[in-house]
Design an enzyme around this catalytic site. Structure first.
Site, mmCIF file in Angstrom:
data_model
loop_
_atom_site.group_PDB
_atom_site.id
_atom_site.type_symbol
_atom_site.label_atom_id
_atom_site.label_comp_id
_atom_site.label_asym_id
_atom_site.label_seq_id
_atom_site.Cartn_x
_atom_site.Cartn_y
_atom_site.Cartn_z
ATOM 1 N N LYS A 83 -28.509 -6.561 42.479
ATOM 2 C CA LYS A 83 -29.301 -6.685 43.714
ATOM 3 C C LYS A 83 -29.905 -5.421 44.259
ATOM 4 C CE LYS A 83 -29.366 -11.155 44.261
ATOM 5 N NZ LYS A 83 -30.556 -12.092 44.063
ATOM 6 N N TYR A 132 -18.480 -10.171 44.789
ATOM 7 C CA TYR A 132 -19.846 -10.147 44.248
ATOM 8 C C TYR A 132 -20.015 -9.465 42.878
ATOM 9 C CZ TYR A 132 -24.787 -10.662 45.439
ATOM 10 O OH TYR A 132 -26.069 -11.371 45.281
HETATM 11 P P1 NAD Z 1 -29.904 -22.011 43.563
HETATM 12 O O1 NAD Z 1 -28.687 -22.215 42.769
HETATM 13 O O2 NAD Z 1 -30.301 -23.045 44.302
HETATM 14 O O3 NAD Z 1 -31.207 -21.377 43.140
HETATM 15 C C1 NAD Z 1 -30.996 -20.416 41.916
HETATM 16 C C2 NAD Z 1 -32.110 -20.624 41.101
HETATM 17 O O4 NAD Z 1 -32.095 -19.621 39.857
HETATM 18 C C3 NAD Z 1 -32.316 -21.901 40.261
HETATM 19 O O5 NAD Z 1 -33.398 -22.558 40.866
HETATM 20 C C4 NAD Z 1 -32.222 -21.529 39.038
HETATM 21 O O6 NAD Z 1 -32.850 -22.468 38.284
HETATM 22 C C5 NAD Z 1 -32.901 -20.078 38.935
HETATM 23 N N1 NAD Z 1 -32.732 -19.720 37.728
HETATM 24 C C6 NAD Z 1 -31.631 -19.227 37.044
HETATM 25 N N2 NAD Z 1 -32.008 -18.856 35.764
HETATM 26 C C7 NAD Z 1 -33.262 -18.614 35.721
HETATM 27 C C8 NAD Z 1 -34.250 -18.474 34.615
HETATM 28 N N3 NAD Z 1 -33.781 -17.989 33.576
HETATM 29 N N4 NAD Z 1 -35.367 -18.532 35.009
HETATM 30 C C9 NAD Z 1 -35.942 -19.215 35.987
HETATM 31 N N5 NAD Z 1 -35.129 -19.646 37.149
HETATM 32 C C10 NAD Z 1 -33.891 -19.330 36.811
HETATM 33 O O7 NAD Z 1 -29.302 -20.980 44.601
HETATM 34 P P2 NAD Z 1 -29.813 -19.999 45.798
HETATM 35 O O8 NAD Z 1 -28.592 -19.611 46.652
HETATM 36 O O9 NAD Z 1 -30.919 -20.661 46.302
HETATM 37 O O10 NAD Z 1 -30.293 -18.707 44.992
HETATM 38 C C11 NAD Z 1 -31.698 -18.285 45.117
HETATM 39 C C12 NAD Z 1 -31.507 -16.688 45.491
HETATM 40 O O11 NAD Z 1 -31.178 -16.311 46.601
HETATM 41 C C13 NAD Z 1 -30.627 -15.850 44.092
HETATM 42 O O12 NAD Z 1 -31.654 -14.673 44.092
HETATM 43 C C14 NAD Z 1 -29.371 -15.500 45.000
HETATM 44 O O13 NAD Z 1 -28.769 -14.316 44.607
HETATM 45 C C15 NAD Z 1 -29.996 -15.412 46.443
HETATM 46 N N6 NAD Z 1 -29.052 -15.363 47.482
HETATM 47 C C16 NAD Z 1 -28.225 -16.325 47.761
HETATM 48 C C17 NAD Z 1 -27.507 -16.376 48.796
HETATM 49 C C18 NAD Z 1 -26.532 -17.554 49.060
HETATM 50 O O14 NAD Z 1 -25.432 -17.282 49.668
HETATM 51 N N7 NAD Z 1 -26.527 -18.725 48.357
HETATM 52 C C19 NAD Z 1 -27.367 -15.293 49.706
HETATM 53 C C20 NAD Z 1 -28.217 -14.137 49.426
HETATM 54 C C21 NAD Z 1 -28.987 -14.244 48.604
#
Ligand code: NAD
Length: 268
Positions: free
Chosen positions: A176, A169
């Site tokens: 985070k 990570y």
């Molecule tokens: P995802 O790739 O579907 O979503 C990430 C989003 O971030 C995308 O829509 C992208 O366009 C946006 N983004 C990136 N840079 C940006 C910018 N400069 N301006 C505006 N938007 C921007 O992936 P996800 O897993 O749905 O991620 C969403 C959130 O969930 C993140 O914060 C991620 O850290 C968190 N998260 C994900 C997981 C996992 O396992 N997937 C677990 C815990 C937390």
């Protein structure tokens, strides 16, 4: 809006408890995005939606989803570009005059920094990751505050790697951690306006952002093996918990990090 009960796999949601609530959702890239699961549940529970897409390349993937959800506002927003977040809030003010819910479900780090050791991370990469993944949530809160006339809920998405070391990570751990701390400070500062602030912490989910992490498949299989519930969470699970936090059922909750991980984080 369809008045039939909402049927999700295994459960039926009778309520339109979010009817009349105006919700901004930032972070839909495609139908696997956590933000999409949240938007879908918010809508099914009766909310009106404003949805953003990152840029012209992302637009054809997001617009059809936003249309299916009946989003009243669909706008571009790269939080790293000056003025774009402000423009979204201007449009919300002009269209709705107010806002009740804002979800920040975005994260970014340059690949070389994300996939290397924290100790080797560049100042520029760290700064960019912090700006896009953390400070933009603070900017979102600042812009939302004057529009949340009757209070509201701000939601950020975080991960267990904020508080415990999760191999691979890397620099997203401290980023985070800062986000979760920002949630607490914003909750403290905005509490007297009845604006509640939460971090939602999903277990690992196969999304585009997650595919940037090294050996992500190991995290997925480990989550199935070790979590008490023994299954992966899905984006609807995250949406249901996010929705709960916006309702009066959670009206005395603020500043928390709420795990949606089948109990994985309680296991040593
Ligand atoms: P995802 O790739 O579907 O979503 C990430 C989003 O971030 C995308 O829509 C992208 O366009 C946006 N983004 C990136 N840079 C940006 C910018 N400069 N301006 C505006 N938007 C921007 O992936 P996800 O897993 O749905 O991620 C969403 C959130 O969930 C993140 O914060 C991620 O850290 C968190 N998260 C994900 C997981 C996992 O396992 N997937 C677990 C815990 C937390």
């Amino acid at each position: 809006m369809n008045e039939q009960p909402t049927r999700l796999e295994g459960i039926t949601v009778q309520s339109k408890i979010l009817r009349g609530q105006r919700a901004l959702v930032i972070g839909i890239a495609n139908e696997s995005s956590i933000a999409y699961g949240c938007a879908r549940i918010f809508r099914q529970l009766g909310a009106d939606l404003a949805v953003t897409y990152l840029n012209e390349k992302a637009r054809p993937h997001v617009e059809p989803l936003a249309k299916d959800l009946g989003a009243a506002i669909v706008a571009p927003c790269d939080v790293g570009h000056d003025g774009e977040l402000e423009a979204v809030f201007r449009q919300i003010r002009e269209t709705w005059g107010g806002l009740d819910i804002a979800l920040h479900s975005i994260a970014f780090a340059p690949k070389v920094d994300l996939q290397g050791r924290l100790v080797d991370s560049s100042a520029a990469g760290f700064k960019e990751a912090m700006d896009i993944s953390c400070h933009s949530f603070i900017r979102m809160a600042r812009l939302a505050e004057p529009l949340m006339h009757d209070g509201g809920t701000l939601l950020a998405t975080t991960y267990h790697g904020a508080s415990k070391v999760v191999p691979n990570y890397n620099l997203m751990g401290p980023v985070k951690a800062a986000l979760e701390s920002a949630v607490r400070y914003l909750a403290y500062e905005l509490g007297d306006r009845h604006i509640r602030v939460h971090a939602v912490s999903p277990g690992p989910l196969k999304t585009r952002a997650a595919s940037g992490l090294k050996d992500f498949d190991v995290l997925l299989s480990d989550a199935i093996e070790r979590s008490p519930i023994g299954e992966l969470v899905d984006i609807d699970d995250v949406g249901l918990t996010a929705a709960f936090l916006t309702t009066p059922f959670a009206r005395r909750l603020t500043g928390t990090t709420t795990y949606v991980d089948g109990g994985l984080s309680i296991v040593a």
